[in-house]
Design a protein around this motif. Structure first.
Motif, mmCIF file in Angstrom:
data_model
loop_
_atom_site.group_PDB
_atom_site.id
_atom_site.type_symbol
_atom_site.label_atom_id
_atom_site.label_comp_id
_atom_site.label_asym_id
_atom_site.label_seq_id
_atom_site.Cartn_x
_atom_site.Cartn_y
_atom_site.Cartn_z
ATOM 1 N N GLU A 20 1.029 -0.872 0.186
ATOM 2 C CA GLU A 20 0.392 0.373 -0.276
ATOM 3 C C GLU A 20 0.372 1.242 0.070
ATOM 4 O O GLU A 20 1.799 0.853 0.378
ATOM 5 N N ARG A 21 0.090 2.720 -0.592
ATOM 6 C CA ARG A 21 0.914 3.613 -0.597
ATOM 7 C C ARG A 21 1.126 4.098 1.379
ATOM 8 O O ARG A 21 0.012 3.735 1.800
ATOM 9 N N VAL A 22 2.383 4.338 1.298
ATOM 10 C CA VAL A 22 2.842 5.123 2.115
ATOM 11 C C VAL A 22 2.018 6.276 2.505
ATOM 12 O O VAL A 22 1.846 6.495 4.392
ATOM 13 N N LEU A 23 1.651 7.208 1.344
ATOM 14 C CA LEU A 23 0.559 8.550 2.233
ATOM 15 C C LEU A 23 -0.225 8.555 1.637
ATOM 16 O O LEU A 23 0.361 8.129 0.419
ATOM 17 N N PRO A 24 -1.180 9.478 2.108
ATOM 18 C CA PRO A 24 -1.698 10.052 0.620
ATOM 19 C C PRO A 24 -1.879 11.075 0.012
ATOM 20 O O PRO A 24 -0.296 11.207 0.396
ATOM 21 N N PRO A 25 -1.919 11.684 -1.196
ATOM 22 C CA PRO A 25 -1.559 12.396 -1.794
ATOM 23 C C PRO A 25 -1.409 14.024 -0.940
ATOM 24 O O PRO A 25 -2.109 14.268 0.070
ATOM 25 N N LEU A 26 -0.664 14.985 -1.389
ATOM 26 C CA LEU A 26 -0.302 16.166 -0.437
ATOM 27 C C LEU A 26 -1.207 17.118 -0.973
ATOM 28 O O LEU A 26 -1.035 17.256 -2.136
ATOM 29 N N GLN A 27 -1.886 17.905 -0.727
ATOM 30 C CA GLN A 27 -2.984 19.458 -0.176
ATOM 31 C C GLN A 27 -2.043 20.110 -0.330
ATOM 32 O O GLN A 27 -2.157 20.511 0.823
ATOM 33 N N ILE A 28 -2.201 21.199 -1.401
ATOM 34 C CA ILE A 28 -1.245 22.538 -1.176
ATOM 35 C C ILE A 28 -1.926 23.460 -1.676
ATOM 36 O O ILE A 28 -2.244 23.952 -2.768
ATOM 37 N N GLY A 29 -3.169 23.359 -1.244
ATOM 38 C CA GLY A 29 -4.067 24.511 -1.358
ATOM 39 C C GLY A 29 -4.938 24.357 -2.206
ATOM 40 O O GLY A 29 -5.766 23.304 -2.029
ATOM 41 N N PRO A 30 -5.249 24.718 -3.411
ATOM 42 C CA PRO A 30 -5.339 24.020 -4.801
ATOM 43 C C PRO A 30 -4.930 22.999 -5.493
ATOM 44 O O PRO A 30 -5.316 22.237 -6.425
ATOM 45 N N ILE A 31 -3.878 23.006 -4.740
ATOM 46 C CA ILE A 31 -2.578 21.850 -6.046
ATOM 47 C C ILE A 31 -2.811 20.789 -4.930
ATOM 48 O O ILE A 31 -2.415 20.628 -4.197
ATOM 49 N N THR A 32 -2.971 19.281 -5.656
ATOM 50 C CA THR A 32 -2.977 18.278 -5.211
ATOM 51 C C THR A 32 -1.203 17.175 -5.506
ATOM 52 O O THR A 32 -1.243 16.831 -7.101
ATOM 53 N N VAL A 33 -0.932 17.266 -4.871
ATOM 54 C CA VAL A 33 0.300 16.715 -5.341
ATOM 55 C C VAL A 33 0.316 14.673 -5.386
ATOM 56 O O VAL A 33 0.724 14.264 -3.869
ATOM 57 N N ASP A 34 0.116 14.198 -5.906
ATOM 58 C CA ASP A 34 -0.021 12.579 -5.876
ATOM 59 C C ASP A 34 1.106 11.746 -5.321
ATOM 60 O O ASP A 34 1.377 11.201 -4.273
ATOM 61 N N THR A 35 2.993 12.681 -4.885
ATOM 62 C CA THR A 35 3.700 12.175 -4.677
ATOM 63 C C THR A 35 4.040 12.914 -3.700
ATOM 64 O O THR A 35 3.905 14.331 -4.126
ATOM 65 N N PRO A 36 3.687 12.540 -2.092
ATOM 66 C CA PRO A 36 4.394 13.701 -1.453
ATOM 67 C C PRO A 36 5.997 13.724 -1.470
ATOM 68 O O PRO A 36 6.406 14.021 -0.264
ATOM 69 N N VAL A 37 5.898 14.095 -1.966
ATOM 70 C CA VAL A 37 7.558 14.871 -2.121
ATOM 71 C C VAL A 37 8.129 15.978 -2.981
ATOM 72 O O VAL A 37 7.708 16.344 -3.963
ATOM 73 N N VAL A 38 8.939 17.303 -2.756
ATOM 74 C CA VAL A 38 9.563 18.308 -3.208
ATOM 75 C C VAL A 38 10.702 18.032 -3.229
ATOM 76 O O VAL A 38 12.036 18.344 -1.856
ATOM 77 N N LEU A 39 11.137 18.946 -4.300
ATOM 78 C CA LEU A 39 12.502 19.358 -4.541
ATOM 79 C C LEU A 39 12.659 20.309 -4.434
ATOM 80 O O LEU A 39 12.083 21.574 -4.725
ATOM 81 N N ALA A 40 13.553 20.341 -2.911
ATOM 82 C CA ALA A 40 14.196 21.729 -2.123
ATOM 83 C C ALA A 40 15.032 22.913 -3.455
ATOM 84 O O ALA A 40 15.524 22.194 -4.353
ATOM 85 N N PRO A 41 15.018 23.912 -3.538
ATOM 86 C CA PRO A 41 15.096 24.809 -4.147
ATOM 87 C C PRO A 41 16.910 24.648 -3.580
ATOM 88 O O PRO A 41 16.890 24.839 -2.222
ATOM 89 N N MET A 42 17.295 24.620 -4.318
ATOM 90 C CA MET A 42 18.772 24.891 -4.262
ATOM 91 C C MET A 42 19.364 26.162 -5.362
ATOM 92 O O MET A 42 19.538 25.633 -5.655
ATOM 93 N N ALA A 43 20.466 27.190 -4.663
ATOM 94 C CA ALA A 43 21.064 28.095 -5.268
ATOM 95 C C ALA A 43 21.615 27.398 -6.456
ATOM 96 O O ALA A 43 22.990 26.508 -6.138
ATOM 97 N N GLY A 44 21.874 27.736 -8.098
ATOM 98 C CA GLY A 44 22.434 27.314 -8.765
ATOM 99 C C GLY A 44 22.919 25.595 -8.910
ATOM 100 O O GLY A 44 23.432 25.602 -9.481
ATOM 101 N N VAL A 45 22.035 24.783 -8.297
ATOM 102 C CA VAL A 45 21.054 24.047 -8.369
ATOM 103 C C VAL A 45 19.653 23.040 -9.247
ATOM 104 O O VAL A 45 19.483 22.684 -10.356
ATOM 105 N N THR A 46 18.700 23.881 -8.900
ATOM 106 C CA THR A 46 17.091 23.561 -9.307
ATOM 107 C C THR A 46 16.605 24.164 -10.022
ATOM 108 O O THR A 46 16.322 24.950 -10.166
ATOM 109 N N ASN A 47 17.679 24.626 -11.483
ATOM 110 C CA ASN A 47 17.174 25.332 -12.147
ATOM 111 C C ASN A 47 16.392 24.233 -13.183
ATOM 112 O O ASN A 47 16.310 22.794 -12.636
#
Length: 407
Positions: A20-47
């Motif tokens: 079974e899936r570990v977590l339900p989808p992540l809800q950020i306001g009106p945005i549903t993120v099916d996989t509850p994982v966020v890439l952190a902003p990193m200077a010079g990397v996450t372009n």
């Protein structure tokens, strides 16, 4: 030759689990993120180039990928229409939802910057940076130092939420535990953000003084989850593998994870994360040849990001080489040559010369980059004397807005 993401996609069917899936989808306001994982902003990397690789890896599992945040952009630079700042908040047509992070120390300027992003349809989500430990940021009273001034923190979150709300753009907050163990702010800041209408809060479970040293205190994420009850709480810190991410949410009750340094040189980590959170056992273990193909694609994407400027794209790629090759049997001369690459042709030639080798196991995993040691935080003079700002400090902070972008 197959790319790493193609390999992830190809391997997924035969390694699928019925778990079974570990977590339900992540809800950020009106945005549903099916996989509850966020890439952190990193200077010079996450372009846009690196975000593309991470997103493709996550999608290769057959699941909707997570949320991929662009590099931090300063509010002043956006308001001044700085060319590089506008490049940072420019997304590819395949990027959805589009996520930008804003830094600032003046509520009016932050509000104006968020109004530009939301009002001009430049992003679907705005994150506010209250976690950066870099001295050039904290010595201005920004990043991880700012929540110490509780009213200033409140005003910035309030202005950002107000600016974004008419456009349906959710605002989230990313922060650290505090300046040091004697000046913790995260519980109060989380509750303020919740009260002022933030759609989620994320905690890097270290203080500014720790920088990236030692171990993240995941217990603080659990305490924040207990204190903030109506919006998602995300955990960040020491997620080097998909198994780490699953362990974090199980130990803390977090609603999702934010991954930073753990994916440097490993965009395929997002395939592992997507699989793990959906209860599957697939893990990508690329050969050296597959890593080389990912590096080459990264280089092509970098050239495109810099509008065809091959030299600029290659120079920006160089910093990623040691991360990509961690653990693989590649000699010092070859590593040096790749770290000095200046053209696409050179990149192709030097990657082809690497040959192939199997995945080296644990040697390629774990911590990326240097953790460093604890550091005395660089703060404005007298910053810790009071939790409040007087009129003089407010004026000084307006002048302190950084004009640079990307952290």
């Amino acid at each position: 030759m197959t790319t790493t993401t193609e390999t992830a996609s190809a391997r997924t069917p035969e390694h699928r689990s019925s778990g079974e899936r570990v977590l339900p989808p992540l809800q950020i306001g009106p945005i549903t993120v099916d996989t509850p994982v966020v890439l952190a902003p990193m200077a010079g990397v996450t372009n846009r180039a690196f975000r593309t690789l991470c997103r493709e890896a996550g999608a290769s599992t057959g699941h909707d990928p997570g949320l991929y945040v662009a590099e931090m952009v300063t509010s002043r630079a956006l308001v001044e229409r700085n060319v590089e700042a506008l490049r940072i908040v420019t997304f590819g047509p395949e990027e959805t939802p589009r996520s930008a992070q804003v830094y600032g120390v003046d509520p009016a300027t932050v509000g104006a910057a968020v109004r530009i992003i939301a009002g001009e349809g430049r992003a679907d989500h705005v994150d506010l940076n209250f976690g950066c430990p870099v001295p050039k940021v904290t010595r201005k009273g920004g990043g991880g130092a700012l929540p110490w001034k509780r009213q200033l923190f409140t005003d910035i979150v309030r202005e950002a939420v107000r600016a974004a709300a008419p456009h349906g753009v959710p605002v989230t907050v990313k922060m650290r535990k505090g300046i040091d163990e004697e000046h913790l702010t995260y519980l109060e800041a989380g509750q303020i953000a919740e009260r002022e209408g933030a759609a989620a809060v994320a905690l890097h479970a270290r203080t500014v003084a720790q920088h990236y040293s030692g171990e993240a205190e995941w217990e603080s994420i659990a305490r924040l989850k207990e204190a903030v009850t109506t919006i998602p709480v995300l955990g960040n810190g020491d997620i080097w593998s998909a198994d780490d991410a699953v362990r974090m949410v199980r130990e803390t009750g977090a609603d999702g994870v934010v991954v930073g340094r753990g994916c440097q040189g490993r965009p395929w980590l997002f395939a592992d994360l997507a699989a793990a959170f959906h209860g599957e056992t697939v893990r990508v273990q690329p050969t050296l040849r597959e890593v080389a193909e990912t590096i080459y694609r990264h280089g092509e994407l970098m050239i495109d990001y810099f509008d065809g400027d091959e030299g600029k794209g290659m120079r920006d790629l160089r910093k990623h080489m040691a991360w990509y090759l961690k653990g693989y049997a590649v000699g010092g001369e070859a590593r040096h040559a790749l770290a000095m690459v200046s053209t696409r042709a050179e990149l192709r030639e030097r990657l082809d010369a690497l040959g192939d080798a199997p995945y080296p196991g644990e040697a390629a995993e774990g911590q990326r980059g240097r953790a460093g040691s604890p550091k005395t935080p660089h703060l404005p003079y007298g910053w810790l004397d009071s939790r409040e700002l007087d009129a003089e400090w407010e004026a000084r902070l307006r002048e302190a807005e950084l004009s640079v972008s990307g952290g």
